[in-house]
Design a protein around this motif. Structure first.
Motif, PDB file in Angstrom:
ATOM      1  N   GLN A 112      -8.474   3.715   3.582  1.00  0.00           N
ATOM      2  CA  GLN A 112      -8.166   2.215   3.416  1.00  0.00           C
ATOM      3  C   GLN A 112      -7.018   2.468   2.825  1.00  0.00           C
ATOM      4  N   VAL A 113      -6.865   2.950   0.908  1.00  0.00           N
ATOM      5  CA  VAL A 113      -5.959   3.611   0.690  1.00  0.00           C
ATOM      6  C   VAL A 113      -4.950   3.997   1.349  1.00  0.00           C
ATOM      7  N   ARG A 114      -5.459   4.866   1.455  1.00  0.00           N
ATOM      8  CA  ARG A 114      -4.138   5.700   2.784  1.00  0.00           C
ATOM      9  C   ARG A 114      -3.008   5.084   3.093  1.00  0.00           C
ATOM     10  N   ILE A 115      -3.955   4.259   4.615  1.00  0.00           N
ATOM     11  CA  ILE A 115      -3.343   2.793   5.085  1.00  0.00           C
ATOM     12  C   ILE A 115      -2.826   2.415   4.566  1.00  0.00           C
ATOM     13  N   GLY A 116      -3.520   1.444   3.244  1.00  0.00           N
ATOM     14  CA  GLY A 116      -2.159   0.042   2.244  1.00  0.00           C
ATOM     15  C   GLY A 116      -1.283   0.648   2.210  1.00  0.00           C
ATOM     16  N   GLY A 117      -1.194   2.221   1.661  1.00  0.00           N
ATOM     17  CA  GLY A 117       0.107   2.759   1.376  1.00  0.00           C
ATOM     18  C   GLY A 117       0.806   2.918   2.266  1.00  0.00           C
ATOM     19  N   ASP A 118       0.358   2.976   3.122  1.00  0.00           N
ATOM     20  CA  ASP A 118       1.401   4.081   4.297  1.00  0.00           C
ATOM     21  C   ASP A 118       1.681   2.449   5.286  1.00  0.00           C
ATOM     22  N   THR A 119       1.187   1.231   4.725  1.00  0.00           N
ATOM     23  CA  THR A 119       1.909  -0.064   5.630  1.00  0.00           C
ATOM     24  C   THR A 119       2.057  -0.571   4.171  1.00  0.00           C
ATOM     25  N   GLY A 120       2.396  -0.196   3.230  1.00  0.00           N
ATOM     26  CA  GLY A 120       2.879  -1.105   2.895  1.00  0.00           C
ATOM     27  C   GLY A 120       2.275  -2.127   1.968  1.00  0.00           C
ATOM     28  N   HIS A 121       1.085  -2.292   1.862  1.00  0.00           N
ATOM     29  CA  HIS A 121       0.294  -3.086   1.559  1.00  0.00           C
ATOM     30  C   HIS A 121      -0.918  -2.888   0.848  1.00  0.00           C
ATOM     31  N   PRO A 122      -0.320  -1.969  -0.532  1.00  0.00           N
ATOM     32  CA  PRO A 122      -1.600  -1.355  -1.831  1.00  0.00           C
ATOM     33  C   PRO A 122      -2.328  -1.840  -2.182  1.00  0.00           C
ATOM     34  N   VAL A 123      -4.040  -1.404  -1.939  1.00  0.00           N
ATOM     35  CA  VAL A 123      -5.265  -2.617  -2.036  1.00  0.00           C
ATOM     36  C   VAL A 123      -5.277  -2.750  -3.479  1.00  0.00           C
ATOM     37  N   ALA A 124      -4.760  -2.906  -4.313  1.00  0.00           N
ATOM     38  CA  ALA A 124      -4.726  -3.515  -5.330  1.00  0.00           C
ATOM     39  C   ALA A 124      -3.759  -4.900  -5.448  1.00  0.00           C
ATOM     40  N   THR A 125      -3.511  -5.060  -4.210  1.00  0.00           N
ATOM     41  CA  THR A 125      -3.080  -6.460  -3.660  1.00  0.00           C
ATOM     42  C   THR A 125      -4.027  -7.840  -3.345  1.00  0.00           C
ATOM     43  N   PHE A 126      -5.583  -6.706  -2.558  1.00  0.00           N
ATOM     44  CA  PHE A 126      -6.740  -7.861  -3.194  1.00  0.00           C
ATOM     45  C   PHE A 126      -6.839  -7.970  -4.321  1.00  0.00           C
ATOM     46  N   GLY A 127      -6.658  -8.006  -5.114  1.00  0.00           N
ATOM     47  CA  GLY A 127      -7.072  -8.680  -6.330  1.00  0.00           C
ATOM     48  C   GLY A 127      -8.660  -7.514  -7.119  1.00  0.00           C
ATOM     49  N   PRO A 128      -8.978  -8.122  -8.025  1.00  0.00           N
ATOM     50  CA  PRO A 128      -9.522  -7.552  -8.978  1.00  0.00           C
ATOM     51  C   PRO A 128     -11.042  -7.680  -8.686  1.00  0.00           C
ATOM     52  N   GLU A 129     -11.554  -8.545  -7.733  1.00  0.00           N
ATOM     53  CA  GLU A 129     -12.212  -9.030  -7.012  1.00  0.00           C
ATOM     54  C   GLU A 129     -13.062  -8.339  -5.876  1.00  0.00           C
ATOM     55  N   ASP A 130     -12.035  -7.731  -5.142  1.00  0.00           N
ATOM     56  CA  ASP A 130     -12.125  -7.415  -3.694  1.00  0.00           C
ATOM     57  C   ASP A 130     -12.667  -5.089  -3.945  1.00  0.00           C
ATOM     58  N   LYS A 131     -13.895  -4.830  -3.469  1.00  0.00           N
ATOM     59  CA  LYS A 131     -13.928  -3.620  -3.893  1.00  0.00           C
ATOM     60  C   LYS A 131     -13.102  -2.772  -3.819  1.00  0.00           C
TER      61      LYS A 131
END
Lengths: 276, 276
Positions: free
Chosen positions: B226-245
């Motif tokens: 998920q972290v890798r896909i976030g980077g590859d697609t321009g939507h890093p996982v931190a954009t989901f906010g602090p509550e999202d695991k």
């Protein structure tokens, strides 16, 4: 030709028939793992083989090849070390331990030249060069001054790695080094618990990239804990021989490298060789 | 002090309170992924944040941040781009596509300086710098001329990565940059099929290294598709906010970076700040 002119002659390295550069756009894609295992496979296949670790900032070849002695010099020639039938030289032998090399480009240039021409490689069929990742000073120095037969580019299937790998291919093309092929490393992981296949870094991008860029695809290698442990413990999987499935892929790739180097040499015409 | 002397004054960057360098000894360990997600987390936590992609040879920040516009200049100041609340500058914005940058050290030096001081960063609480991997020219230029508050070092648990990470820590120590902490990335992989844990690159070495070197351990991050896909697609996982695991780990690390930077600043004494 006066020094400083753009088109310097690429002087042959006495006794060395083929110079194979292993590069990548991005680090951490397994470039050194591939270089080490290809070199061992070439040696096992009967070729006289050397491995030059040109990744002067992060020289991992000594750890992976299980060697940490200090080379000696005979006269003005540095004597390479040898393990698994492969002659070895690395900055890691000269500056072992934690000490970082905080060096600037011009200093690197002279180190790489020293490694290429000041080491007593003897007669070699293949000298494999583990380049540092990227398209920086060391790569430039090497490619501009050494008669590189061809280059192997290693990538993972992730988009960020492919983006950088394309740049590496373009760099080799710009300086007229033939691309022997692309390797997709960490292509998948077989779960050791349930045996299912996991596409950790996506999959298939290396093959597509090779097709798009008109380069040969040399193979897809799994992300294998065994391969990583082999490197971490100084016993690369290629040391188990061509019949052992842990390292068999590297033998297949080594054979493609031999074919590609022969083609590249024949296209380039006869090379002048100089012997001592 | 005359130019050319060893101890150059580290001029503050007007308006920038904290300069956080994210480095690694080896490439491909997730350094950019960490830098991007920490920067987004800092911005979401309410801090004015910038991200400078100093990995001029392999600038992956534009892809990971989903930005590929060309920055404009107002007067002589380059205007940074902005996404997810983070001000951005990268060589990738200026030289997009496959073209490799085959540059030598001195040219890089001036690019990094241009990025640090010629970009209109405005007032920032944190400027996160994604260093190129290793201990080369760009790192040297930056550390010698910029008032780096502290450095975060990213490694995987594999021995080859740890070997290079130790060198990076020693490099920062040599030039008196405080180590804010060590992150062990790709620490394990949870099989998406059977949910079992796989230690792909071994595990625990980052924590041990931090202990051995007297550095803080900031956390272990899994190898996550998920972290890798976030980077590859321009939507890093931190954009989901602090509550999202999916991205919560990066918020925990961002908070440790804030604490560490405050400590490092107080030890260093009050900093001179200059505003326009």
């Amino acid at each position: 030709m006066s020094p400083g002119q753009q088109a310097q002659p690429k002087l042959p390295i006495p006794g060395v028939k083929n110079l194979i550069a292993v590069g990548s756009g991005k680090g951490g894609v397994g470039k050194t793992t591939v270089a080490v295992n290809i070199a061992i496979a070439l040696a096992r296949l009967g070729f006289r083989t050397g491995l030059l670790d040109a990744d002067v900032y992060g020289p991992n070849v000594p750890l992976m090849m299980g060697m940490n002695q200090t080379p000696t010099a005979v006269g003005e020639r540095i004597q390479p070390l040898e393990n698994y039938g492969v002659k070895l030289m690395s900055m890691g032998f000269l500056s072992p331990g934690d000490k970082p090399l905080v060096w600037r480009g011009p200093m690197l240039h002279s180190v790489v030249q020293q490694f290429l021409r000041g080491v007593d490689w003897g007669d070699l069929d293949y000298l494999v060069i583990d380049l540092p990742p990227g398209t920086g000073d060391v790569q430039l120095s090497l490619i501009q001054t050494a008669p590189v037969t061809g280059a192997v580019v290693v990538t993972t299937p992730s988009d960020v790695s492919l983006e950088d790998a394309r740049k590496a291919v373009r760099m080799f093309e710009q300086v007229k080094v033939p691309i022997l092929g692309i390797i997709e490393n960490m292509s998948w992981l077989q779960c050791p618990h349930c045996d299912e296949r996991i596409d950790v870094f996506s999959t298939g991008g290396g093959r597509r990239m090779a097709k798009d860029m008109g380069a040969k695809f040399l193979g897809a290698l799994p992300l294998s804990p065994q391969v990583r442990i082999g490197g971490d413990t100084g016993h690369p999987v290629a040391t188990f021989g061509p019949e052992d499935k842990r390292g068999a892929d590297f033998y297949a790739i080594a054979k493609l490298v031999v074919e590609g180097a022969a083609e590249a040499s024949s296209v380039a015409g006869p090379t002048m060789t100089v012997s001592d």
